[in-house]
Design a protein around this motif. Structure first.
Motif, PDB file in Angstrom:
ATOM      1  N   UNK A  71     -13.651 -48.668   1.518  1.00 41.25           N
ATOM      2  CA  UNK A  71     -13.538 -48.703   2.974  1.00 41.25           C
ATOM      3  C   UNK A  71     -12.570 -49.804   3.423  1.00 41.25           C
ATOM      4  N   UNK A  72     -12.678 -50.968   2.774  1.00 39.30           N
ATOM      5  CA  UNK A  72     -11.876 -52.090   3.237  1.00 39.30           C
ATOM      6  C   UNK A  72     -10.426 -52.006   2.797  1.00 39.30           C
ATOM      7  N   UNK A  73     -10.176 -51.331   1.717  1.00 42.02           N
ATOM      8  CA  UNK A  73      -8.823 -51.357   1.177  1.00 42.02           C
ATOM      9  C   UNK A  73      -8.046 -50.071   1.367  1.00 42.02           C
ATOM     10  N   UNK A  74      -8.646 -49.091   2.019  1.00 42.21           N
ATOM     11  CA  UNK A  74      -7.871 -47.866   2.129  1.00 42.21           C
ATOM     12  C   UNK A  74      -7.893 -47.317   3.547  1.00 42.21           C
ATOM     13  N   UNK A  75      -6.947 -46.441   3.793  1.00 45.38           N
ATOM     14  CA  UNK A  75      -6.835 -45.837   5.116  1.00 45.38           C
ATOM     15  C   UNK A  75      -7.654 -44.560   5.193  1.00 45.38           C
ATOM     16  N   UNK A  76      -7.588 -43.807   4.083  1.00 45.31           N
ATOM     17  CA  UNK A  76      -8.346 -42.559   4.045  1.00 45.31           C
ATOM     18  C   UNK A  76      -9.236 -42.550   2.818  1.00 45.31           C
ATOM     19  N   UNK A  77     -10.325 -41.833   2.927  1.00 46.24           N
ATOM     20  CA  UNK A  77     -11.235 -41.726   1.783  1.00 46.24           C
ATOM     21  C   UNK A  77     -11.484 -40.259   1.478  1.00 46.24           C
ATOM     22  N   UNK A  78     -11.423 -39.948   0.187  1.00 46.11           N
ATOM     23  CA  UNK A  78     -11.811 -38.612  -0.268  1.00 46.11           C
ATOM     24  C   UNK A  78     -13.030 -38.791  -1.156  1.00 46.11           C
ATOM     25  N   UNK A  79     -14.085 -38.069  -0.893  1.00 43.26           N
ATOM     26  CA  UNK A  79     -15.287 -38.183  -1.706  1.00 43.26           C
ATOM     27  C   UNK A  79     -15.335 -36.990  -2.645  1.00 43.26           C
ATOM     28  N   UNK A  80     -15.430 -37.275  -3.940  1.00 43.28           N
ATOM     29  CA  UNK A  80     -15.477 -36.186  -4.915  1.00 43.28           C
ATOM     30  C   UNK A  80     -16.872 -36.036  -5.476  1.00 43.28           C
ATOM     31  N   UNK A  81     -17.256 -34.792  -5.685  1.00 43.77           N
ATOM     32  CA  UNK A  81     -18.520 -34.522  -6.353  1.00 43.77           C
ATOM     33  C   UNK A  81     -18.328 -33.329  -7.276  1.00 43.77           C
ATOM     34  N   UNK A  82     -18.612 -33.513  -8.530  1.00 41.85           N
ATOM     35  CA  UNK A  82     -18.450 -32.468  -9.543  1.00 41.85           C
ATOM     36  C   UNK A  82     -17.132 -31.716  -9.404  1.00 41.85           C
ATOM     37  N   UNK A  83     -16.047 -32.460  -9.333  1.00 39.67           N
ATOM     38  CA  UNK A  83     -14.738 -31.832  -9.377  1.00 39.67           C
ATOM     39  C   UNK A  83     -14.181 -31.400  -8.038  1.00 39.67           C
ATOM     40  N   UNK A  84     -15.015 -31.447  -6.991  1.00 40.35           N
ATOM     41  CA  UNK A  84     -14.512 -30.995  -5.689  1.00 40.35           C
ATOM     42  C   UNK A  84     -14.502 -32.136  -4.683  1.00 40.35           C
ATOM     43  N   UNK A  85     -13.551 -32.091  -3.788  1.00 39.50           N
ATOM     44  CA  UNK A  85     -13.552 -33.058  -2.698  1.00 39.50           C
ATOM     45  C   UNK A  85     -14.512 -32.519  -1.649  1.00 39.50           C
TER      46      UNK A  85
END
Lengths: 654, 336
Positions: free
Chosen positions: B215-229
């Motif tokens: 959160x602190x170091x990036x502009x966007x976050x993608x959350x992955x779970x079992x190979x999928x965003x």
């Protein structure tokens, strides 16, 4: 990422290089021919003896023939015992044994060296290239070396040597034959090692940098194989000299050249043994034995480069231990000395009964540079308390845990202090004075431990049930089989694993489940204290949370105390009652979790706390301020020192 | 302006157990865009496929499907040969990513020479020192002659970062760059990455399992779970206002010193022990539904990315807008 202050990191560079991490002084670093220096074996008596034996024999082989004259001169003084003109006497045909020995040594060395070089080259080509390229090439090379490996060596050598006509059978023929039959085992070892090196990150990094495959093999992989190859080379030389001696003794050796084997062959044919001409067969045998012995000693020293654990004097570089952590794991022998009983310190803990009292404990790793890993640590664990032990790698927190349970291994030694366990029934046990048998009975039943990465400590070929029941059969032999089974199911249920999983094998369980099984194992004997060394670091946060929940629940239900070791201070803040922050072997702050959270007093505690950004706090605060967070801690500065039990050791000159 | 565009990236590993071959989809249809000066974080638990994405972008693995396009500063597609100049990687373990046999200088000089950034001994030495100074390693001349084992973990990782910069990369893939370091120096290394990014206008893909630093170091976050965003969006939005049930569970599970509450630990969050997936490998539905506390019938079909806010998407039927209407009151057919 635009709101960042650059000065933030300048301050960080200093703590980044703690004294002691960089062992070598700048001067010694400069010396030596670079990376090759790391390949030079450490000096030891073994190496010294080995080198002087090999050196002396090699020198004799090189210079001897020049100094001793022609060994083939036949004189009419046969079978003279050593003495006078002939230091080692003469043979049946009046040849000078010393001259013969010098020439034979040279011949044997030539063969040994050539075989060593050829076999090492062959094994490197097949092992390293096969291992690196992989796929069909690897399959082919493996198949070939496996076939070579199963062909029985000596018979093949005899067949080949017998097949080559005597007149063409020079010493190099024998050498080639020996090399061809001797490389396969080394190739397999090199292949395995290459397969492992190939997957190292630095090889991946070289690929990302765009290095060509041949360069990756020769520059990145090969140097790291050199100690192994050197060891294999030495071994090949020994084997070659012995095999050649054997072949020649059978009369299948090189024709027209002298080796130690042919010398023995002629001695045998000249009935040296029957005539008790010991000076004829003794020296060549001795040279073979001494040379082999010398090379083996050198090989031991090379092995120590490959596997530093073999070193007899353990290196003092304990600080890097944090990562691997394995050195002192599961120590069985306890070299701890008992400590003269110091009064009775326990039972004075904040209203709660104490279950474990550690007083002024000191642990030192003996070595060239002794490391004082635990310094004057005093802790009290109350009954049913969760005590957090926080600190970074190398701060001594694991050593402390091991010393409490007397699991530390020889280089580590408890130099002073006491560890007293206050049993539920009111008796006190001085853990450092316990005998072997008592200690065994004590461990696990009263104080159990969950090791770092313990989930990998389960035996993969034994079912969960068998591993759990094993603990019970050892410690509770009187238990019936049925009671054992029920107890196992019960503890599994406690940690939230379906008892049907009892018949599973560890590989059928996920990492989180295996860790739960390990905790179940630690619960089996209903201990009063459980020491958990980073039990959740290898797990995902969601799984970690589940396990922490279980720990809190057990504490409520079963009433045991927990020492929880981790570097994750925020986790401890949530989990524990009190926290001891360790740094370089010292407990620098020891206070309730609440106090540590509200008003950390030691600068190191503050630094540790600031290393964890808040998930929900103001965004970016963490980045802008770098080392010292601007996050206001309620109460920090104001409430300090007002009658709290906080112990703060100001960081001294260290 | 995009520097790297990833479209529909998919990776299958074939697993051989005995005579049976099976296929494991480690990464499934992942798309992302990296732009200069911005950081995208890829978060997820171990085994979620985030490192595989990194390795495919670094061309250490071949994708089964999908494409990776790099664009140069001139707006043209980067040729295959120049790809390694353009995209570099920082590895997780600084103890493994530097060759113990070679000096620091070797590690930096090789990429400089390979990518034609320096010629001649003097120039190489000078550039190596410059690189070391940029990552705050001084005295540079002294450090350059050292070997990895003479450096601390933090210093090694700085060398690894300098190595990634050496070819003049515009895109840096940082695969858990601080998770192997001591906690008190992690922040310094991350701050260093942030400074270098600002100075060189780098596009950074930050791969981590730590939501807070993401959160602190990036502009966007993608959350992955079992190979999928499963969720993507602006960093603050994803962490503070998570929309996918998985992200919610992740955010709730992360220790947070500011929300210190033991009750939070004991309360049941509806998270079941992860266990092994109860779903078959070729299950057509949502991969999270066996653990999801809110699963219902629709989850047997694969959800698409539903917009839940500005530039914020969640791959969950609950966010389909119409989805909640069709949702039964009691849990539904969560696959046990």
């Amino acid at each position: 990422m635009t709101n960042i202050d650059p000065p933030a990191e300048a301050a960080e560079a200093a703590p980044d290089t703690p004294a002691g991490t960089i062992g070598a002084s700048p001067a010694s670093r400069r010396s030596g021919a670079g990376g090759w220096r790391s390949l030079v074996p450490r000096w030891s008596p073994k190496l010294g003896i080995g080198l002087s034996l090999v050196g002396a024999i090699a020198l004799f082989g090189i210079l001897g023939p020049v100094l001793t004259g022609d060994p083939d001169t036949i004189r009419d003084i046969s079978m003279t015992p050593p003495g006078g003109e002939f230091w080692l006497g003469t043979t049946q045909t009046g040849q000078d044994v010393l001259a013969l020995l010098a020439h034979s040594t040279r011949g044997s060395l030539q063969i040994g060296l050539l075989v060593g070089v050829l076999a090492t080259l062959l094994s490197a080509v097949f092992g390293v290239i096969g291992g690196y390229v992989g796929g069909a090439v690897d399959e082919g090379f493996s198949l070939f070396s496996n076939v070579m490996l199963v062909i029985p060596g000596l018979p093949l050598v005899i067949v080949i040597a017998g097949f080559v006509p005597v007149e063409q059978r020079g010493w190099w023929t024998i050498a080639v034959v020996l090399a061809i039959t001797g490389w396969a085992a080394s190739a397999r070892v090199l292949r395995a090692q290459t397969l492992s090196l190939r997957n190292r990150d630095y090889v991946a990094a070289a690929k990302v940098a765009g290095e060509k495959p041949w360069r990756i093999v020769s520059v990145e992989i090969l140097p790291n194989l050199l100690p192994l190859m050197a060891s294999q080379f030495v071994f090949a030389v020994i084997l070659a000299i012995l095999s050649e001696a054997g072949l020649s003794f059978l009369g299948l050796g090189a024709s027209g050249s002298d080796t130690l084997g042919t010398m023995l062959y002629y001695a045998q044919n000249g009935f040296a043994l029957q005539r008790e001409a010991w000076w004829w067969f003794g020296p060549p045998g001795l040279v073979i034995a001494l040379f082999g012995c010398g090379l083996s000693l050198i090989n031991f020293s090379i092995d120590e480069i490959i596997n530093p654990k073999l070193r007899t004097v353990p290196a003092a570089a304990r600080r890097t231990r944090g990562r691997t952590g394995g050195a002192e794991r599961e120590g069985r022998s306890a070299a701890a000395r008992s400590v003269p009983g110091r009064g009775e310190p326990g039972r004075r803990e904040s209203g709660r009964d104490a279950v474990l009292t550690v007083e002024n404990l000191n642990v030192v790793y003996r070595g060239e540079k002794p490391v004082h890993a635990v310094k004057d640590v005093s802790l009290t664990l109350g009954r049913g308390e969760i005590l957090g032990l926080a600190g970074e790698s190398g701060c001594g927190k694991t050593t402390l845990a091991y010393a409490i349970n007397r699991l530390h291994r020889p280089p580590a030694e408890v130099t002073s202090g006491s560890v007293v366990f206050h049993d539920r029934d009111g008796s006190d046990l001085d853990l450092l004075a316990l005998g072997r048998e008592d200690l065994r009975a004590f461990r696990w039943s009263k104080l159990s431990m969950v090791f770092q990465g313990a989930m990998n400590a389960l035996n993969p070929v034994i079912s969960v049930r068998a591993q759990l029941e094993d603990v019970l059969t050892t410690h509770r032999p009187e238990m019936s089989a049925r009671a054992r089974r029920e107890r196992c199911a019960e503890v599994l249920r406690l940690v939230g694993v379906d008892p049907r999983r009892l018949d599973s094998f560890p590989h059928e369980l996920s990492g989180g489940m295996r860790q739960r099984v390990m905790i179940a194992m630690a619960l089996l004997l209903d201990p009063q204290v459980m020491i958990m060394d980073e039990p959740t670091t290898a797990l995902d946060v969601v799984v970690q949370r589940g396990i922490l929940r279980e720990i809190l629940r057990f504490r409520e239900e079963l009433g045991f105390a927990v020492v929880f070791i981790t570097h994750d201070l925020p986790l401890l803040l949530e989990l524990s009652d009190r926290i001891a922050v360790m740094r370089e072997g010292e407990v620098v702050e020891y206070a309730t979790a609440d106090e540590i959270h509200r008003a950390p007093r030691h600068p190191y505690t503050r630094r540790l706390l600031d290393s964890f950004p808040s998930l929900t706090g103001e965004r970016g605060a963490f980045i802008r301020t770098g080392e010292s967070s601007a996050r206001e801690r309620p109460g920090s500065g104001s409430g300090a020192g007002t009658g709290t039990k906080t112990i703060v050791k100001e960081a001294g000159s260290r | 302006m995009t520097t790297l565009e990833v479209r529909g990236l998919t990776k299958d590993f074939s697993i051989r157990s005995g005579l049976r071959h099976s296929r494991l989809r480690a990464v499934d249809n992942v798309s992302l865009t990296l732009t200069p000066g911005r950081t995208v974080a890829l978060v997820g638990e171990s085994g979620s496929g985030k490192s595989t994405v990194a390795r495919m972008i670094a061309r250490l693995e071949k994708p089964t499907a999908g494409e990776i396009t790099a664009t140069g500063p001139d707006g043209r597609r980067v040729a295959d040969r120049a790809y390694r100049d353009h995209v570099q990687m920082v590895f997780q373990d600084p103890f493994a990513s530097l060759n113990p046999f070679h000096t620091v200088e070797h590690h930096l000089a090789r990429p400089l020479k390979l990518h034609g950034r320096a010629r001649g001994k003097a120039e190489v030495a000078q550039k190596v020192e410059q690189l070391l100074e940029r990552v705050n390693l001084s005295p540079a001349a002294d450090i350059a002659q050292r070997r990895p084992h003479e450096l601390s973990g933090g210093m090694r990782q700085r060398v690894a970062i300098a190595r990634a910069l050496a070819p003049g990369a515009q895109v840096v893939i940082a695969d858990e760059p601080v998770s192997m370091l001591d906690v008190s120096i992690r922040l310094g290394v991350l701050n260093l990455l942030a400074r270098l990014q600002r100075e060189d206008d780098l596009a950074v893909l930050y791969i981590t399992h730590d939501l807070a630093t993401a959160r602190h170091f990036s502009d966007d976050i993608l959350v992955m779970y079992r190979g999928r965003v499963v969720e993507r969006g602006p960093a603050d939005e994803v962490i503070l206002n998570p929309q996918h049930p998985y992200t919610r569970i992740l955010a709730a599970a992360a220790p947070d010193p500011d929300v210190r509450d033991r009750a939070r630990l004991t309360e049941a969050t509806g998270i079941e022990p992860a266990g092994n997936s109860a779903l078959p490998g070729d299950d057509p539905g949502c991969t999270f539904r066996d653990r999801c506390p809110e699963a219902f019938e629709a989850c047997a079909r694969m959800p698409e990315d539903f917009a839940v806010g500005y530039d914020h998407y969640a791959k969950c039927w609950l966010r389909s807008g119409a989805g909640s209407a069709g949702r039964p009151a009691a849990g539904g057919n969560a696959t046990a």
